[in-house]
Design an enzyme around this catalytic site. Structure first.
Site, PDB file in Angstrom:
ATOM      1  NE  ARG A 129       1.475   2.239  13.167  1.00  0.00           N
ATOM      2  CZ  ARG A 129       0.620   3.089  13.708  1.00  0.00           C
ATOM      3  NH1 ARG A 129       1.051   4.014  14.532  1.00  0.00           N
ATOM      4  NH2 ARG A 129      -0.670   3.014  13.435  1.00  0.00           N
ATOM      5  CE  LYS A 189      -2.036   1.701   3.771  1.00  0.00           C
ATOM      6  NZ  LYS A 189      -1.769   3.176   3.778  1.00  0.00           N
ATOM      7  CG  ASP A 212      -5.003   4.272   1.425  1.00  0.00           C
ATOM      8  OD1 ASP A 212      -6.161   4.622   1.124  1.00  0.00           O
ATOM      9  OD2 ASP A 212      -4.588   4.176   2.601  1.00  0.00           O
ATOM     10  CG  LEU A 213      -3.512   8.492  -3.698  1.00  0.00           C
ATOM     11  CD1 LEU A 213      -3.280   9.169  -5.043  1.00  0.00           C
ATOM     12  CD2 LEU A 213      -2.442   8.916  -2.692  1.00  0.00           C
ATOM     13  CE  LYS A 214      -7.833   6.415   3.883  1.00  0.00           C
ATOM     14  NZ  LYS A 214      -6.367   6.219   3.747  1.00  0.00           N
ATOM     15  CD  GLN A 258      -5.753   1.720  12.387  1.00  0.00           C
ATOM     16  OE1 GLN A 258      -6.928   2.024  12.414  1.00  0.00           O
ATOM     17  NE2 GLN A 258      -5.048   1.784  11.279  1.00  0.00           N
ATOM     18  CG  HIS A 285     -14.492  13.316  -0.439  1.00  0.00           C
ATOM     19  ND1 HIS A 285     -14.828  13.225   0.887  1.00  0.00           N
ATOM     20  CD2 HIS A 285     -15.601  13.795  -1.077  1.00  0.00           C
ATOM     21  CE1 HIS A 285     -16.085  13.625   1.062  1.00  0.00           C
ATOM     22  NE2 HIS A 285     -16.560  13.986  -0.122  1.00  0.00           N
ATOM     23  CG  ASP A 286     -12.338  17.630  -5.612  1.00  0.00           C
ATOM     24  OD1 ASP A 286     -13.263  18.410  -5.937  1.00  0.00           O
ATOM     25  OD2 ASP A 286     -11.185  18.017  -5.340  1.00  0.00           O
ATOM     26  CB  ILE A 287     -16.663  18.162  -8.084  1.00  0.00           C
ATOM     27  CG1 ILE A 287     -15.444  18.523  -8.947  1.00  0.00           C
ATOM     28  CG2 ILE A 287     -16.929  19.247  -7.048  1.00  0.00           C
ATOM     29  CD1 ILE A 287     -15.653  19.788  -9.776  1.00  0.00           C
ATOM     30  N   PRO A 288     -17.322  15.136  -8.997  1.00  0.00           N
ATOM     31  CG  PRO A 288     -19.483  14.288  -9.291  1.00  0.00           C
ATOM     32  CD  PRO A 288     -18.743  15.463  -8.721  1.00  0.00           C
ATOM     33  CB  THR A 305      -9.908   1.270  11.162  1.00  0.00           C
ATOM     34  OG1 THR A 305      -8.659   1.724  10.649  1.00  0.00           O
ATOM     35  CG2 THR A 305     -10.562   0.337  10.160  1.00  0.00           C
TER      36      THR A 305
END
Length: 230
Positions: free
Chosen positions: A209, A34, A61-63, A188, A65-68, A117
């Site tokens: 880790r 990852k 893994d950049l997640k 976590q 989240h913005d306009i379509p 998480t």
């Protein structure tokens, strides 16, 4: 589609540290890794290209989240890097997730984050003002992710069963927050062991880790892989 390799979270600050870590593993050992925000923002596409050149699989893994339209364009770029899996935030909505699918195509896996998480129910209700249970929130996001045509979600292993029940058996559940027995939880809140994740039905697990900070990362990886597949 259960992946027998634990995904190693390469949460390193720079390219050189990442190279040194990967060089500890035998060349014939093809990993699933990852690459998250810290490393990608520090190194850019170079670290993805290098890791893929070694024959490893990459979860970027950049997640997003913005306009379509922005997410669709970004996913078109990520697709060209040849990453095996990437993700968005389900909170971006069905339209955004569908745009992400269009941009990324069908060759790689595209999943969505439900609730991190590191988020407790109390934090979710207080800060996000979502006044349902954490389980209900995760279930809702998972159903919307499936509706948008994505392959699965990131979730706690504790939520796998309810997600599969709400979607389908082949809807993928990737679970971070994996800690071997006796390891510290760190930041976590909702954690589980590799063996527990297997029994619950997780399709992918992410471990950071306990492997990357181990005195013998290769041995730590093999032990976790063994427990995951036992």
């Amino acid at each position: 589609m259960r992946e027998d390799r634990p995904i190693i979270a390469l949460d390193f600050p720079d390219f050189e540290t990442t190279k040194v870590f990967l060089e500890k593993f035998p060349k014939e050992e093809k990993l699933y890794v990852k690459i998250g925000m810290e490393l990608y923002y520090a190194c850019g596409s170079q670290v993805v290209t290098y890791t893929k050149s070694l024959g490893h699989s990459v979860f970027l893994d950049l997640k997003l989240h913005d306009i379509p339209n922005t997410v669709k364009s970004a996913m078109t770029v990520l697709r060209k890097l040849g990453v095996d899996m990437t993700n968005v935030h389900a909170a971006g909505g069905v339209e955004m997730m569908r745009a992400a699918r269009q941009g990324f195509g069908d060759e790689g896996l595209l999943i969505a984050v439900t609730q991190l998480t590191s988020t407790s129910q109390e934090q979710m209700q207080d800060f996000q003002n979502i006044q349902t249970s954490l389980a209900d929130s995760v279930r809702h996001y998972a159903k919307k992710t499936a509706e948008a045509g994505l392959d699965g979600v990131v979730c706690s292993a504790q939520e796998v069963a309810l997600i599969k029940e709400a979607t389908a058996d082949d809807f993928l559940c990737l679970t971070p927050g994996i800690r071997p027995s006796g390891a510290e939880n760190g930041d976590q809140k909702r954690v589980t062991t590799p063996g527990q994740a297997r029994e619950i039905g997780s399709d992918f697990i992410v471990v950071g880790r306990p492997i990357t900070q181990s005195e013998d990362p290769v041995a730590a990886y093999q032990a976790i892989k063994g427990e995951w597949n036992s």
